[in-house]
Design an enzyme around this catalytic site. Structure first.
Site, PDB file in Angstrom:
ATOM      1  N   GLU A 106     -68.481-104.921 -13.999  1.00  0.00           N
ATOM      2  CA  GLU A 106     -68.699-104.296 -15.321  1.00  0.00           C
ATOM      3  C   GLU A 106     -68.865-105.371 -16.395  1.00  0.00           C
ATOM      4  O   GLU A 106     -69.753-105.283 -17.243  1.00  0.00           O
ATOM      5  CB  GLU A 106     -67.517-103.379 -15.649  1.00  0.00           C
ATOM      6  N   HIS A 107     -68.024-106.406 -16.344  1.00  0.00           N
ATOM      7  CA  HIS A 107     -68.135-107.506 -17.314  1.00  0.00           C
ATOM      8  C   HIS A 107     -69.450-108.257 -17.143  1.00  0.00           C
ATOM      9  O   HIS A 107     -70.122-108.582 -18.128  1.00  0.00           O
ATOM     10  CB  HIS A 107     -66.963-108.474 -17.128  1.00  0.00           C
ATOM     11  N   GLU A 122     -57.026-111.886 -19.480  1.00  0.00           N
ATOM     12  CA  GLU A 122     -56.561-110.499 -19.557  1.00  0.00           C
ATOM     13  C   GLU A 122     -55.403-110.270 -18.586  1.00  0.00           C
ATOM     14  O   GLU A 122     -54.431-109.578 -18.908  1.00  0.00           O
ATOM     15  CB  GLU A 122     -57.703-109.539 -19.233  1.00  0.00           C
ATOM     16  N   HIS A 136     -64.222-104.168 -11.764  1.00  0.00           N
ATOM     17  CA  HIS A 136     -63.998-104.550 -13.161  1.00  0.00           C
ATOM     18  C   HIS A 136     -64.812-105.797 -13.501  1.00  0.00           C
ATOM     19  O   HIS A 136     -65.410-105.892 -14.582  1.00  0.00           O
ATOM     20  CB  HIS A 136     -62.499-104.795 -13.358  1.00  0.00           C
TER      21      HIS A 136
END
Length: 808
Positions: free
Chosen positions: A56-57, A134, A53
């Site tokens: 991806e950022h 998040e 994740h």
């Protein structure tokens, strides 16, 4: 008759190992790419949860060739497109949509960021804080925690039980071994053999292939890497478990050793499980008072494993009783010999959905690489799945298959189409809404058939608006929405999106999609809305929204002048006044709509005044929220309804989008939900800024936004003449007929009608944008800063005080 569906995409593997699907769609106005990488959260080393994740950022933070301000996200947004990415258990998806002329440059940016991520240490530290924010929001969100708890019945060794989102503790970017793991993961999985690229657009297959080859040339070539198979879903011999929550129950079935085509089989099963039609499981549960809602889905599937989740909402009976009802229906379903009628209808609805899908939706469908419908191998797989869940030969006699979707077959001509009330045969369906207003006629139709969009395409749009004496109570709104559920579901499957909103005293029914189907859908929708009964009182529990989404949902009503409430639907319908707008409809479809339009409740009125929108002063509204996070929307309407003002506001929004995101999300680290853009509400255009933050209060967020706005003149001054010309052209091109979808054009024209503009609004808007110069933009920025059109603040916190006025 609807046009044939788009042919299946061409598939091939390029010389360097990249698998591609290429779909040529004549007439589509945008081009789209969907890239799927066969690597996800479950492929990460156990020592570094969240690494996939996080990567991806990081890929969106710019490269040496394209810094963030010129990267894919900024480029797509500046050209009016869509872009996003998603990390799942075993896949990571990147996708975007752009006008065809800009598509090659978008692909160049995507390939560059995948192949040459900068991995700057400072960027990594900042982006880790975004993931931390998040994570904090996720850990405090009840719905997210309930979803996480669903997996507690699985084996502790299965990766579904692990933590994969990433946070400050799991992503030690300062450590050399973490950086090595990050590089290794990128090198292992971000290469051609691990990827599928799906391209869709009006370009020929040969042109799309050339784009795919150019894209592939920039990537690291390499064979596909095997993804390790997980352990069994459950340690025990049982293949299912259940969980009880507050007012809901969950059944979960852990399926192992599934055959080929199981994904298609499970999608087919879930579709019919979710049907609300009489004779089905949900209808029976509602009728008996066992549950109010049912949702079947497959939250996980990989390497022959799948998890089937059945959730009962508003459950009043025991979960054992619900399970028994579920298995009883499933046994009935399994007894149907190969499901011929259901398979035919399912194939038809999939074809309809593809027919009305845009380029981006089609590209994402193609990236899944699933068969269209239920082929013979999927039928065999479904039988295996039903056997694993456990079905029996004995079942109740009250079950029956759902009635056929009335909108999927060719619509019969409506008998006695008739004339619309207030319309004469001399002028039915012949005028634009500008011409309607310009003619002095006593008898004029309240439904204005506009020629602003061509009428020779497959799709059209219909808007029907009522102005009521009072606002609907929350209970009445729930009844109205529930009354439309079956019609809405059937319409969507047949290629028509139907929505109904009762916002204050402004009620709006909107239908967009295949124009041949619009008349009959409108007729059914009107019948459902005007026959609301006591049995419509209960609606399915709605999922909890994060604060920023709560605000977005509430904003349209908060912008209207408050009116009293009523729960008397019959009185509100009878005393309401209605008008409407139809776009893109052929003369045949217009004629077919006559009967439906003659049955619209209320008093036809082609001179309904514009909605009473609040646009003076600094108004602050607060809504309640269970979240500890702070969220704020700031809506800044234009100083007037003149198109020149709207053009200037649109240009300011265009210039703000990337710098605002960069300032508040990247530099200030205020939160992960940061956005800005132009929004139209009840015909009123305005700049909308939104932020959700786990740390900053609403007052602090407001201060950051005001500081940004104060810098707008400087932002305009920094643009040299060539850049200003280029930005102006880029914005104007977004409203070109050749790139604007029919649905988007229809919504713009409806908002223009509410604002009192003529039917050549789009042409006027493009012209106004082209005439913008630096002095006009600077003047508009000053009017915006002075709040000449008013400012609306909406937050989950109290008003910050003077000069803001708290709404009562």
């Amino acid at each position: 008759m609807p046009a044939p569906t788009h042919p299946r995409p061409h598939t091939e593997t390029l010389a360097n190992g990249l698998r591609v699907t290429l779909r040529h769609v004549p007439g589509v106005k945008r081009s789209a790419a969907a890239l799927r990488v066969a690597a996800g959260s479950h492929d990460v080393p156990l020592a570094w949860p969240g690494l996939a994740h996080f990567l991806e950022h990081l890929l969106f933070l710019g490269t040496e060739h394209f810094p963030a301000s010129q990267g894919l996200m900024a480029y797509v947004q500046s050209h009016g497109g869509q872009v996003n990415a998603s990390t799942r258990e075993r896949t990571t998806d990147f996708f975007f949509e752009l006008p065809p002329a800009s598509f090659r440059a978008g692909l160049e940016r995507l390939s560059d960021m995948l192949a040459h991520p900068r991995m700057n240490p400072d960027d990594q530290v900042r982006e880790r804080e975004v993931l931390q924010a998040e994570f904090v929001a996720w850990s405090q969100d009840a719905a997210a925690q309930q979803k996480e708890a669903l997996f507690e019945g699985l084996s502790a060794a299965h990766p579904l039980r692990g933590f994969h989102a990433g946070n400050r503790d799991s992503l030690p970017v300062e450590q050399a071994d973490f950086q090595q793991a990050l590089r290794d993961f990128h090198q292992q999985f971000y290469r051609t053999g691990q990827m599928i690229l799906s391209l869709v657009g009006p370009q020929s297959v040969e042109e799309l292939r050339a784009l795919a080859e150019q894209f592939a040339a920039a990537l690291t070539a390499g064979d596909k890497t095997s993804q390790a198979a997980p352990v069994r879903l459950m340690d025990t011999p049982q293949a299912s478990y259940q969980q009880v929550g507050e007012r809901n129950g969950n059944l979960l079935f852990a399926l192992e050793g599934l055959p080929k085509s199981s994904a298609e089989a499970l999608a087919f099963l879930c579709h019919w499980l979710n049907s609300a039609k009489p004779g089905g499981l949900l209808a029976h549960l509602q009728q008996q008072g066992f549950a109010e809602g049912l949702q079947a889905c497959v939250p996980y599937q990989f390497a022959g494993q799948a998890l089937l989740h059945i959730q009962f909402t508003g459950a009043s009976g025991s979960l054992d009783a619900l399970r028994a009802q579920f298995l009883d229906w499933l046994s009935f379903f399994a007894a149907q010999q190969d499901w011929p009628a259901l398979r035919q209808e399912y194939a038809m609805l999939l074809e309809r959905q593809q027919q009305v899908s845009g380029a981006l939706q089609l590209a994402r469908i193609d990236s899944e690489r699933l068969e269209n419908g239920l082929c013979d191998s999927a039928v065999a797989a479904l039988k295996v799945i039903l056997g694993k869940i456990g079905t029996v030969d004995n079942f109740s006699s009250h079950w029956h298959l759902p009635a056929a979707n009335p909108f999927l077959r060719a619509a019969e001509p409506l008998a006695n189409a008739g004339l619309i009330r207030g319309q004469t045969s001399a002028h039915r369906g012949l005028r634009t809404f500008a011409q309607d207003r310009s003619r002095s006629r006593r008898e004029r139709s309240p439904m204005q058939f506009s020629q602003a969009l061509p009428d020779n395409g497959d799709e059209g749009a219909v808007y029907v608006r009522w102005q009521t004496e009072a606002a609907a109570t929350a209970e009445l709104q729930a009844k109205l929405q529930r009354s439309l559920r079956e019609v809405s579901d059937d319409a969507r499957q047949a290629g028509v999106e139907l929505s109904f909103n009762a916002t204050g005293n402004q009620w709006l029914l909107n239908l967009t999609g295949l124009q041949d189907t619009l008349p009959v859908v409108l007729e059914h929708a009107l019948k459902s809305l005007t026959q609301v009964g006591a049995d419509s009182a209960k609606g399915e529990p709605q999922p909890a929204l994060i604060p920023i989404r709560q605000l977005l949902k509430a904003l349209p009503e908060k912008c209207l002048t408050a009116v009293g409430e009523s729960d008397d639907a019959a009185h509100l319908w009878t005393t309401s006044r209605w008008d409407g707008l139809a776009l893109g409809l052929s003369p045949q479809t217009q004629s077919a709509m006559g009967l439906a339009l003659s049955r619209i409740p209320g008093i036809p009125d082609n001179q309904i005044p514009a909605p009473s929108v609040i646009n003076a002063g600094l108004q602050w509204n607060q809504i309640d929220s269970d979240s500890s996070e702070h969220a704020l929307l700031l809506f800044c309407p234009t100083a007037s309804h003149e198109i020149a003002d709207e053009a200037a506001w649109r240009m300011l929004a265009h210039l703000c989008q990337t710098p605002f995101y960069q300032r508040l999300r990247v530099e200030r680290q205020l939160g992960y939900a940061v956005f800005s853009g132009l929004r139209q509400i009840h015909g009123q255009s305005g700049l909308l800024f939104g932020v959700q933050s786990p740390t900053a209060t609403a007052a602090q967020l407001l201060d950051h936004i005001q500081q940004f706005l104060d810098g707008l003149p400087a932002l305009v001054e920094q643009l040299d003449a060539a850049s200003l010309t280029q930005q102006r052209q880029t914005l104007a091109d977004q409203f070109d007929d050749n790139v604007l979808s029919g649905k988007d054009a229809a919504e713009l024209l409806w908002q223009a009608r509410l604002a009192g503009h003529s039917s050549d609004y789009l042409l006027q808007l493009r012209s106004a944008i082209a005439q913008l110069d630096r002095p006009a933009l600077l003047a508009a920025a000053q009017r915006l800063i002075r709040a000449e059109g008013g400012w609306h603040g909406l937050a989950n916190s109290p008003s910050p005080g003077a000069p803001w006025h708290a709404a009562k």
